[in-house]
Design a protein around this motif. Structure first.
Motif, PDB file in Angstrom:
ATOM      1  N   SER A 272    -119.505 -42.402  47.863  1.00 43.79           N
ATOM      2  CA  SER A 272    -120.815 -43.350  48.009  1.00 43.79           C
ATOM      3  C   SER A 272    -121.703 -42.335  49.015  1.00 43.79           C
ATOM      4  CB  SER A 272    -120.077 -44.740  49.006  1.00 43.79           C
ATOM      5  OG  SER A 272    -119.421 -45.514  48.249  1.00 43.79           O
ATOM      6  N   GLY A 273    -121.723 -42.036  50.382  1.00 38.43           N
ATOM      7  CA  GLY A 273    -122.929 -41.300  50.417  1.00 38.43           C
ATOM      8  C   GLY A 273    -123.507 -39.709  49.526  1.00 38.43           C
ATOM      9  N   ARG A 274    -122.320 -39.204  49.027  1.00 34.85           N
ATOM     10  CA  ARG A 274    -123.521 -38.458  48.099  1.00 34.85           C
ATOM     11  C   ARG A 274    -123.396 -39.044  46.930  1.00 34.85           C
ATOM     12  NH1 ARG A 274    -124.627 -34.559  48.576  1.00 34.85           N
ATOM     13  NH2 ARG A 274    -123.207 -32.703  47.387  1.00 34.85           N
ATOM     14  N   TRP A 275    -123.309 -39.934  46.494  1.00 37.36           N
ATOM     15  CA  TRP A 275    -124.165 -40.184  45.336  1.00 37.36           C
ATOM     16  C   TRP A 275    -125.318 -40.771  45.974  1.00 37.36           C
ATOM     17  CZ3 TRP A 275    -126.322 -45.263  44.730  1.00 37.36           C
ATOM     18  CH2 TRP A 275    -126.483 -45.173  43.257  1.00 37.36           C
ATOM     19  N   ALA A 276    -125.321 -41.274  46.775  1.00 33.71           N
ATOM     20  CA  ALA A 276    -126.817 -41.883  47.695  1.00 33.71           C
ATOM     21  C   ALA A 276    -127.731 -40.664  47.452  1.00 33.71           C
ATOM     22  CB  ALA A 276    -126.732 -42.635  48.856  1.00 33.71           C
ATOM     23  N   ASP A 277    -127.304 -39.595  48.223  1.00 35.49           N
ATOM     24  CA  ASP A 277    -127.944 -38.060  48.297  1.00 35.49           C
ATOM     25  C   ASP A 277    -128.795 -37.904  46.855  1.00 35.49           C
ATOM     26  OD1 ASP A 277    -128.676 -38.694  51.821  1.00 35.49           O
ATOM     27  OD2 ASP A 277    -126.577 -36.871  50.960  1.00 35.49           O
ATOM     28  N   ARG A 278    -127.308 -37.962  45.837  1.00 34.19           N
ATOM     29  CA  ARG A 278    -127.700 -37.018  44.742  1.00 34.19           C
ATOM     30  C   ARG A 278    -128.632 -37.994  44.305  1.00 34.19           C
ATOM     31  NH1 ARG A 278    -122.263 -34.892  42.794  1.00 34.19           N
ATOM     32  NH2 ARG A 278    -121.908 -32.971  44.542  1.00 34.19           N
ATOM     33  N   ASN A 279    -128.673 -39.145  44.319  1.00 32.92           N
ATOM     34  CA  ASN A 279    -129.394 -40.050  43.448  1.00 32.92           C
ATOM     35  C   ASN A 279    -130.398 -40.606  44.087  1.00 32.92           C
ATOM     36  OD1 ASN A 279    -127.840 -40.953  40.677  1.00 32.92           O
ATOM     37  ND2 ASN A 279    -127.188 -40.463  42.576  1.00 32.92           N
ATOM     38  N   ASP A 280    -131.271 -40.637  45.554  1.00 34.61           N
ATOM     39  CA  ASP A 280    -132.033 -41.051  46.867  1.00 34.61           C
ATOM     40  C   ASP A 280    -132.355 -42.260  45.764  1.00 34.61           C
ATOM     41  OD1 ASP A 280    -134.112 -40.831  47.799  1.00 34.61           O
ATOM     42  OD2 ASP A 280    -135.850 -40.743  45.911  1.00 34.61           O
ATOM     43  N   ARG A 281    -131.040 -42.997  46.525  1.00 32.92           N
ATOM     44  CA  ARG A 281    -131.013 -44.592  46.402  1.00 32.92           C
ATOM     45  C   ARG A 281    -129.716 -44.565  47.791  1.00 32.92           C
ATOM     46  NH1 ARG A 281    -131.380 -47.472  41.934  1.00 32.92           N
ATOM     47  NH2 ARG A 281    -131.487 -49.272  43.995  1.00 32.92           N
ATOM     48  N   PRO A 282    -130.446 -44.748  49.084  1.00 33.14           N
ATOM     49  CA  PRO A 282    -129.947 -44.715  50.627  1.00 33.14           C
ATOM     50  C   PRO A 282    -129.232 -45.625  50.469  1.00 33.14           C
ATOM     51  CG  PRO A 282    -132.347 -44.579  50.998  1.00 33.14           C
ATOM     52  CD  PRO A 282    -131.827 -44.456  49.199  1.00 33.14           C
ATOM     53  N   PHE A 283    -129.743 -47.022  50.083  1.00 34.50           N
ATOM     54  CA  PHE A 283    -129.389 -48.562  50.502  1.00 34.50           C
ATOM     55  C   PHE A 283    -128.220 -49.182  49.631  1.00 34.50           C
ATOM     56  CE2 PHE A 283    -133.524 -47.611  52.171  1.00 34.50           C
ATOM     57  CZ  PHE A 283    -132.825 -48.022  54.449  1.00 34.50           C
ATOM     58  N   LEU A 284    -128.631 -49.215  48.602  1.00 30.83           N
ATOM     59  CA  LEU A 284    -127.354 -49.423  47.630  1.00 30.83           C
ATOM     60  C   LEU A 284    -125.876 -50.034  48.133  1.00 30.83           C
ATOM     61  CD1 LEU A 284    -127.895 -50.984  45.099  1.00 30.83           C
ATOM     62  CD2 LEU A 284    -127.445 -48.557  43.366  1.00 30.83           C
ATOM     63  N   PRO A 285    -125.676 -48.458  48.031  1.00 33.46           N
ATOM     64  CA  PRO A 285    -123.949 -48.269  48.433  1.00 33.46           C
ATOM     65  C   PRO A 285    -124.238 -49.368  49.640  1.00 33.46           C
ATOM     66  CG  PRO A 285    -125.303 -46.018  48.876  1.00 33.46           C
ATOM     67  CD  PRO A 285    -126.078 -46.652  48.133  1.00 33.46           C
ATOM     68  N   LEU A 286    -124.600 -49.470  51.385  1.00 32.29           N
ATOM     69  CA  LEU A 286    -125.002 -50.568  51.932  1.00 32.29           C
ATOM     70  C   LEU A 286    -124.405 -51.877  51.548  1.00 32.29           C
ATOM     71  CD1 LEU A 286    -127.040 -49.252  54.752  1.00 32.29           C
ATOM     72  CD2 LEU A 286    -124.764 -48.913  54.286  1.00 32.29           C
ATOM     73  N   VAL A 287    -125.451 -51.852  50.316  1.00 32.08           N
ATOM     74  CA  VAL A 287    -125.884 -53.315  49.594  1.00 32.08           C
ATOM     75  C   VAL A 287    -124.466 -54.441  49.082  1.00 32.08           C
ATOM     76  CG1 VAL A 287    -126.919 -54.946  48.358  1.00 32.08           C
ATOM     77  CG2 VAL A 287    -127.703 -53.359  49.438  1.00 32.08           C
ATOM     78  N   ALA A 288    -123.774 -52.497  47.848  1.00 34.70           N
ATOM     79  CA  ALA A 288    -122.125 -52.931  47.668  1.00 34.70           C
ATOM     80  C   ALA A 288    -121.383 -53.124  48.596  1.00 34.70           C
ATOM     81  CB  ALA A 288    -122.184 -51.609  46.755  1.00 34.70           C
ATOM     82  N   ALA A 289    -121.476 -52.448  49.474  1.00 34.74           N
ATOM     83  CA  ALA A 289    -120.468 -52.353  50.589  1.00 34.74           C
ATOM     84  C   ALA A 289    -120.363 -53.958  51.086  1.00 34.74           C
ATOM     85  CB  ALA A 289    -120.212 -51.708  51.922  1.00 34.74           C
ATOM     86  N   ALA A 290    -121.238 -54.445  51.938  1.00 36.13           N
ATOM     87  CA  ALA A 290    -121.097 -56.092  52.787  1.00 36.13           C
ATOM     88  C   ALA A 290    -120.864 -56.399  51.640  1.00 36.13           C
ATOM     89  CB  ALA A 290    -123.063 -56.136  52.650  1.00 36.13           C
ATOM     90  N   ALA A 291    -121.110 -56.568  50.042  1.00 40.41           N
ATOM     91  CA  ALA A 291    -120.851 -57.936  49.265  1.00 40.41           C
ATOM     92  C   ALA A 291    -119.360 -57.650  49.152  1.00 40.41           C
ATOM     93  CB  ALA A 291    -121.790 -57.228  47.831  1.00 40.41           C
TER      94      ALA A 291
END
Length: 397
Positions: A272-291
């Motif tokens: 998830s962290g690598r995906w966030a870096d590559r796609n410049d979406r830093p907070f989306l994995p946080l939203v998904a994990a909290a949900a």
């Protein structure tokens, strides 16, 4: 230095050594506070051990809060993160080795308070050091690597309690050696690349303005606090909840389930962290994990059988571990001032200590009259609020 010469990425070796050092904090406190300390409390306080442990938890949380802010601020002022980390490491290990000399409750409480201060002398500057050296393009990877910390903390507890491997008297010595082995490599062999833009002083106007937390920082702080309240409640009362579902469930099975959640979270957090870096979406994995964490708690509230309870807990445990790990990395992105990074991270550390003061009151208010179901639904609601806070947050550049 010309722009072309400024490095874009921190070395992977340093990131790995840093993640190992961060895990050293968990190795220090997980087996010490969850295994050694309760046993010592029983020896000293007898039947009053639960009350005595409550005093230690309360005063220790205050000391950790003060230490995180104070030593983070001191590392800001001196500009010497390594020195504070090393001093904190030496003092933490020294207190681990002398704490068995406490022969009454209040001397033990005093030693634990001092130990919490020295531990945060190490961890406060260590957390700020990552902000000085890890660019935004790698903060997702950093968060993923930090997922090793709770797992290694749990595994260290398993190691020091392995039958016949370590005597009870030797446990603190082994813990001290493990902590030193985890933290020293980054101090001795870490050769991080410098990122002047990450440590540049703020513009004169910003420095002269009244220092206020930014909107994104407040949202990130509140979101972590809400998820941490749920995580703290489950950490403290998981044993009793499983016992209410199946009184015959063995303690080893509970511990194995807890360790399984921490271990499975590691590759998910890394991906998830690598995906966030590559796609410049830093907070989306946080939203998904909290949900997902919120859904896991809803499943726990509705579970009536052991299999459903275990599956729902795994969903919650994995998602919350992924959230907290990635959140630690992305928090560095939204802090407003580089010259107050250590202090600000100390304030963020309150989200780790305040839940220990809030969670018991929630549990006492709900569980006796309404059962664990009501508690889990409330905690699921808190995590859902965290989802809203992060999903509506403006993107940071």
């Amino acid at each position: 230095m010309a722009d072309a010469e400024v490095p874009r990425r921190q070395s992977l070796i340093f990131l790995l050594l840093y993640a190992l050092a961060w895990a050293g904090g968990a190795i220090a406190y997980v087996p010490f506070l969850t295994i050694w300390l309760p046993g010592r409390m029983t020896q000293l306080a007898g039947t009053a051990d639960v009350q005595a442990l409550g005093y230690v938890t309360f005063f220790g949380a205050i000391a950790a809060s003060v230490g995180g802010i104070g030593f983070g601020w001191l590392s800001d002022r001196t500009g010497n993160r390594r020195g504070w980390i090393l001093a904190g490491l030496v003092l933490t290990i020294a207190l681990l080795l002398v704490v068995p000399l406490a022969h009454d409750i209040w001397s033990l409480v005093a030693m634990i308070v001092a130990w919490q201060l020295t531990l945060n002398m190490m961890l406060g500057p260590l957390s700020a050091w990552a902000g000085d050296l890890v660019p935004d393009e790698q903060k997702g990877l950093l968060g993923g690597l930090l997922a090793f910390s709770p797992a290694l903390g749990g595994w260290s507890g398993w190691l020091v309690t392995w039958p016949g491997l370590v005597t009870a008297e030797q446990r603190l010595v082994v813990i001290a050696l493990l902590v030193a082995s985890a933290v020293l490599p980054v101090l001795l062999f870490g050769r991080p690349r410098a990122f002047p833009q990450l440590t540049a002083p703020p513009p004169a106007r910003a420095a002269s303005e009244r220092r206020r937390p930014t909107g994104p920082a407040v949202r990130m702080w509140l979101a972590r606090l809400l998820v941490q309240i749920a995580e703290a409640a489950l950490f403290a009362y998981l044993y009793f909840w499983f016992r209410s579902i199946d009184p015959g469930m063995h303690d080893n099975e509970k511990a194995r389930l807890f360790g399984m959640a921490l271990t499975i979270a590691i590759p998910i957090a890394l991906a998830s962290g690598r995906w966030a870096d590559r796609n410049d979406r830093p907070f989306l994995p946080l939203v998904a994990a909290a949900a997902v964490s919120s859904l896991g708690m809803v499943g726990m509230a509705l579970a009536t059988g052991l299999d459903a309870a275990k599956a729902s807990y795994l969903v919650f445990g994995i998602a919350s571990t992924v959230f907290l790990s990635l959140h630690s990395g992305q928090t560095l992105r939204i802090l407003p001032r580089s010259d107050r990074r250590g202090r600000d991270l100390g304030i963020f550390n309150l989200t780790n200590t305040v839940p220990s003061l809030i969670m018991p009151w929630l549990t006492i208010s709900l569980v006796p009259g309404f059962g664990f179901d009501a508690l889990f639904l409330l905690l699921a609601g808190l995590s859902a609020v965290a989802v809203l806070l992060l999903a509506t947050m403006p993107r940071q550049r």
